[in-house]
Scaffold this motif. Structure first.
Motif, PDB file in Angstrom:
ATOM      1  N   ASP A 130      15.178  -2.648   2.673  1.00 63.25           N
ATOM      2  CA  ASP A 130      14.775  -1.338   2.161  1.00 63.25           C
ATOM      3  C   ASP A 130      13.878  -1.485   0.935  1.00 63.25           C
ATOM      4  O   ASP A 130      12.855  -0.812   0.814  1.00 63.25           O
ATOM      5  N   MET A 131      14.252  -2.389   0.007  1.00 61.80           N
ATOM      6  CA  MET A 131      13.440  -2.573  -1.204  1.00 61.80           C
ATOM      7  C   MET A 131      12.082  -3.162  -0.848  1.00 61.80           C
ATOM      8  O   MET A 131      11.059  -2.804  -1.434  1.00 61.80           O
ATOM      9  N   SER A 132      12.095  -4.083   0.097  1.00 66.03           N
ATOM     10  CA  SER A 132      10.849  -4.688   0.550  1.00 66.03           C
ATOM     11  C   SER A 132       9.932  -3.594   1.125  1.00 66.03           C
ATOM     12  O   SER A 132       8.731  -3.543   0.821  1.00 66.03           O
ATOM     13  N   ALA A 133      10.521  -2.689   1.915  1.00 67.61           N
ATOM     14  CA  ALA A 133       9.744  -1.597   2.499  1.00 67.61           C
ATOM     15  C   ALA A 133       9.267  -0.623   1.414  1.00 67.61           C
ATOM     16  O   ALA A 133       8.157  -0.082   1.496  1.00 67.61           O
ATOM     17  N   GLN A 134      10.103  -0.401   0.393  1.00 67.08           N
ATOM     18  CA  GLN A 134       9.702   0.498  -0.705  1.00 67.08           C
ATOM     19  C   GLN A 134       8.528  -0.078  -1.495  1.00 67.08           C
ATOM     20  O   GLN A 134       7.621   0.645  -1.907  1.00 67.08           O
ATOM     21  N   VAL A 135       8.566  -1.417  -1.725  1.00 65.35           N
ATOM     22  CA  VAL A 135       7.441  -2.072  -2.401  1.00 65.35           C
ATOM     23  C   VAL A 135       6.162  -1.817  -1.605  1.00 65.35           C
ATOM     24  O   VAL A 135       5.130  -1.432  -2.148  1.00 65.35           O
ATOM     25  N   ALA A 136       6.267  -1.995  -0.280  1.00 58.46           N
ATOM     26  CA  ALA A 136       5.098  -1.807   0.586  1.00 58.46           C
ATOM     27  C   ALA A 136       4.610  -0.361   0.548  1.00 58.46           C
ATOM     28  O   ALA A 136       3.406  -0.099   0.442  1.00 58.46           O
ATOM     29  N   SER A 137       5.536   0.596   0.601  1.00 56.85           N
ATOM     30  CA  SER A 137       5.091   1.993   0.679  1.00 56.85           C
ATOM     31  C   SER A 137       4.524   2.450  -0.666  1.00 56.85           C
ATOM     32  O   SER A 137       3.580   3.238  -0.701  1.00 56.85           O
ATOM     33  N   HIS A 138       5.069   1.943  -1.779  1.00 59.58           N
ATOM     34  CA  HIS A 138       4.477   2.291  -3.078  1.00 59.58           C
ATOM     35  C   HIS A 138       3.071   1.723  -3.210  1.00 59.58           C
ATOM     36  O   HIS A 138       2.189   2.371  -3.776  1.00 59.58           O
ATOM     37  N   ALA A 139       2.880   0.512  -2.711  1.00 63.00           N
ATOM     38  CA  ALA A 139       1.535  -0.081  -2.759  1.00 63.00           C
ATOM     39  C   ALA A 139       0.579   0.768  -1.926  1.00 63.00           C
ATOM     40  O   ALA A 139      -0.532   1.088  -2.359  1.00 63.00           O
ATOM     41  N   ARG A 140       1.029   1.161  -0.727  1.00 66.01           N
ATOM     42  CA  ARG A 140       0.196   1.976   0.158  1.00 66.01           C
ATOM     43  C   ARG A 140      -0.199   3.291  -0.518  1.00 66.01           C
ATOM     44  O   ARG A 140      -1.363   3.687  -0.507  1.00 66.01           O
ATOM     45  N   GLU A 141       0.805   3.965  -1.106  1.00 68.42           N
ATOM     46  CA  GLU A 141       0.508   5.224  -1.800  1.00 68.42           C
ATOM     47  C   GLU A 141      -0.449   5.001  -2.974  1.00 68.42           C
ATOM     48  O   GLU A 141      -1.342   5.796  -3.216  1.00 68.42           O
ATOM     49  N   GLY A 142      -0.221   3.892  -3.691  1.00 65.13           N
ATOM     50  CA  GLY A 142      -1.032   3.616  -4.879  1.00 65.13           C
ATOM     51  C   GLY A 142      -2.499   3.422  -4.556  1.00 65.13           C
ATOM     52  O   GLY A 142      -3.370   3.709  -5.389  1.00 65.13           O
ATOM     53  N   VAL A 143      -2.792   2.899  -3.377  1.00 66.34           N
ATOM     54  CA  VAL A 143      -4.186   2.581  -3.053  1.00 66.34           C
ATOM     55  C   VAL A 143      -4.849   3.675  -2.224  1.00 66.34           C
ATOM     56  O   VAL A 143      -6.030   3.552  -1.873  1.00 66.34           O
ATOM     57  N   VAL A 188      22.291 -15.290  -0.988  1.00 64.03           N
ATOM     58  CA  VAL A 188      23.209 -14.504  -0.175  1.00 64.03           C
ATOM     59  C   VAL A 188      22.665 -14.313   1.242  1.00 64.03           C
ATOM     60  O   VAL A 188      23.421 -14.290   2.208  1.00 64.03           O
ATOM     61  N   ASP A 189      21.350 -14.198   1.343  1.00 62.24           N
ATOM     62  CA  ASP A 189      20.746 -13.874   2.632  1.00 62.24           C
ATOM     63  C   ASP A 189      19.325 -14.464   2.691  1.00 62.24           C
ATOM     64  O   ASP A 189      18.337 -13.731   2.647  1.00 62.24           O
ATOM     65  N   PRO A 190      19.253 -15.806   2.771  1.00 62.74           N
ATOM     66  CA  PRO A 190      17.968 -16.513   2.660  1.00 62.74           C
ATOM     67  C   PRO A 190      16.917 -16.010   3.643  1.00 62.74           C
ATOM     68  O   PRO A 190      15.724 -15.996   3.326  1.00 62.74           O
ATOM     69  N   LYS A 191      17.354 -15.566   4.824  1.00 63.22           N
ATOM     70  CA  LYS A 191      16.401 -15.111   5.828  1.00 63.22           C
ATOM     71  C   LYS A 191      15.648 -13.871   5.329  1.00 63.22           C
ATOM     72  O   LYS A 191      14.431 -13.771   5.480  1.00 63.22           O
ATOM     73  N   SER A 192      16.382 -12.923   4.744  1.00 66.44           N
ATOM     74  CA  SER A 192      15.739 -11.716   4.218  1.00 66.44           C
ATOM     75  C   SER A 192      14.837 -12.037   3.029  1.00 66.44           C
ATOM     76  O   SER A 192      13.785 -11.412   2.845  1.00 66.44           O
ATOM     77  N   PHE A 193      15.277 -12.984   2.223  1.00 65.79           N
ATOM     78  CA  PHE A 193      14.486 -13.406   1.057  1.00 65.79           C
ATOM     79  C   PHE A 193      13.125 -13.908   1.519  1.00 65.79           C
ATOM     80  O   PHE A 193      12.072 -13.463   1.068  1.00 65.79           O
ATOM     81  N   ARG A 194      13.157 -14.831   2.450  1.00 61.59           N
ATOM     82  CA  ARG A 194      11.930 -15.427   2.960  1.00 61.59           C
ATOM     83  C   ARG A 194      11.064 -14.383   3.663  1.00 61.59           C
ATOM     84  O   ARG A 194       9.854 -14.350   3.491  1.00 61.59           O
ATOM     85  N   GLN A 195      11.731 -13.532   4.436  1.00 58.40           N
ATOM     86  CA  GLN A 195      11.001 -12.494   5.169  1.00 58.40           C
ATOM     87  C   GLN A 195      10.270 -11.542   4.216  1.00 58.40           C
ATOM     88  O   GLN A 195       9.150 -11.122   4.483  1.00 58.40           O
ATOM     89  N   HIS A 196      10.933 -11.201   3.103  1.00 53.46           N
ATOM     90  CA  HIS A 196      10.292 -10.312   2.136  1.00 53.46           C
ATOM     91  C   HIS A 196       8.975 -10.909   1.647  1.00 53.46           C
ATOM     92  O   HIS A 196       7.947 -10.228   1.622  1.00 53.46           O
ATOM     93  N   GLU A 206       7.195 -13.456   2.961  1.00 50.37           N
ATOM     94  CA  GLU A 206       6.228 -13.721   4.031  1.00 50.37           C
ATOM     95  C   GLU A 206       5.534 -12.430   4.474  1.00 50.37           C
ATOM     96  O   GLU A 206       4.324 -12.415   4.713  1.00 50.37           O
ATOM     97  N   THR A 207       6.308 -11.350   4.552  1.00 54.44           N
ATOM     98  CA  THR A 207       5.733 -10.058   4.934  1.00 54.44           C
ATOM     99  C   THR A 207       4.754  -9.565   3.873  1.00 54.44           C
ATOM    100  O   THR A 207       3.668  -9.072   4.184  1.00 54.44           O
ATOM    101  N   THR A 208       5.168  -9.699   2.613  1.00 53.34           N
ATOM    102  CA  THR A 208       4.305  -9.248   1.516  1.00 53.34           C
ATOM    103  C   THR A 208       3.011 -10.065   1.493  1.00 53.34           C
ATOM    104  O   THR A 208       1.909  -9.511   1.345  1.00 53.34           O
ATOM    105  N   ALA A 209       3.135 -11.374   1.659  1.00 55.63           N
ATOM    106  CA  ALA A 209       1.941 -12.233   1.643  1.00 55.63           C
ATOM    107  C   ALA A 209       1.017 -11.886   2.814  1.00 55.63           C
ATOM    108  O   ALA A 209      -0.209 -11.879   2.666  1.00 55.63           O
ATOM    109  N   ALA A 210       1.599 -11.585   3.962  1.00 56.23           N
ATOM    110  CA  ALA A 210       0.787 -11.235   5.140  1.00 56.23           C
ATOM    111  C   ALA A 210       0.012  -9.943   4.881  1.00 56.23           C
ATOM    112  O   ALA A 210      -1.158  -9.806   5.265  1.00 56.23           O
ATOM    113  N   ARG A 211       0.673  -8.992   4.198  1.00 52.90           N
ATOM    114  CA  ARG A 211       0.016  -7.719   3.878  1.00 52.90           C
ATOM    115  C   ARG A 211      -1.149  -7.961   2.906  1.00 52.90           C
ATOM    116  O   ARG A 211      -2.220  -7.386   3.038  1.00 52.90           O
TER     117      ARG A 211
END
Lengths: 208, 208
Positions: free
Chosen positions: A77-90, A127-135, A137-142
């Motif tokens: 959810d936080m990862s998605a919020q970071v993305a949506s705030h960036a989208r709104e900001g630009v 606690v959840d390395p997969k989500s950490f990495r995914q956050h 990797e997704t951000t870098a891809a964006r």
């Protein structure tokens, strides 16, 4: 109450179908951000989350199977919020450098208003390395998508690659840590401007 | 055996005075890096550390009072190792951009050989926040010194400030995470070169 629906075979949270359900889920995630942010994963408790959310314990289990499940949902959810705030900001911007500056400013403002985000995403490494990495990797891809767009439009140099995206993400993350989380006197505009000048023309004397 | 000596009122580790003592301390810290790196702080144990180090439990307590104490000492030790590898990497160089490139290459090589460093320093955010913060503040201060030197010598633009140092540190940390820790095929030279070009002239098309 919302009916139970499993979004994907892997998901342990259940997507609500009603407005009321979505509001309850939002309250639980916001409460979880405070609970995990203040106490850390190990000290945090489900009852602490429902108390903060003002919901019954039963509501929690309508959406999440466990503390692990809501933590994982919160990181996503936080990862998605970071993305949506960036989208709104630009929004409305077309110059690739302006887009980067606005995205960083939006991130700094979001991190300043949600200082617990670093603690939560960083704790996911354990606690959840997969989500950490995914956050990341997704951000870098964006970011790489934006860099490629800027290259295509002729604003950025040719040859924008993954390392450029990771370098830019690192700049943004550490500026956020220092100036949005560790400092109360964030001047997001100034910090985003300093970073943008670095991005635009580096720190070499002969440029600009 | 080394005599017991407390370095500062705050220090809980005892500085050895003999070569043999220094070797034992080094063995314990290297073993602690493996133990904490593999298991994380909570699962790691003092007996796991002494087993890896091949030392008696008594030796541990000659130098450290607790698991917390050796963890804190380890974070400070790794922070110092990062600094000393950067120093060695830039030895003999005088061009400020070459210095940055060599410092990043040295860091990538160090992180590649010591992949546990991220997990340990990142876990300090939760286990020992003071050491975590100190590591990054110290590193940023060292980078800012280099930036000011480069400014004074005319290679870098005027106005190098703390945000530049944090941005550069963030680039280096995230490139290390992606290309030294998460990837086995590190090409430190290439990554350091990409980052250096960004630093030198940004990503704007009109430069270089």
């Amino acid at each position: 109450m919302a009916s139970i629906q499993t979004a994907s075979p892997e998901a342990q949270d259940k997507t609500p179908r009603t407005d009321r359900g979505r509001k309850t889920l939002r309250k639980l995630l916001d409460a979880a951000a405070k609970e995990f942010g203040e106490k850390g994963f190990h000290e945090a408790s489900i009852s602490g989350i429902t108390r903060r959310a003002g919901t019954a314990l039963g509501s929690f289990y309508t959406y999440f199977e466990s503390k692990d499940a809501i933590f994982r949902a919160l990181v996503n959810d936080m990862s998605a919020q970071v993305a949506s705030h960036a989208r709104e900001g630009v929004e409305g911007k077309s110059d690739p450098f302006e887009i980067e500056q606005a995205a960083l400013r939006a991130f700094l403002e979001f991190a300043s208003d949600n200082k617990e985000i670093y603690r939560i995403i960083d704790e996911a490494e354990f606690v959840d390395p997969k989500s950490f990495r995914q956050h990341y990797e997704t951000t870098a891809a964006r970011i790489l998508d934006r860099l490629k767009n800027g290259e295509a439009s002729g604003s950025f140099r040719e040859g924008m690659e993954e390392p450029h995206a990771w370098a830019l993400m690192g700049m943004n993350v550490f500026l956020g840590l220092r100036y949005a989380v560790w400092s109360d006197t964030t001047d997001a505009e100034r910090i985003a401007s300093v970073a943008n000048t670095m991005l635009r023309s580096g720190i070499g004397k002969t440029d600009g």
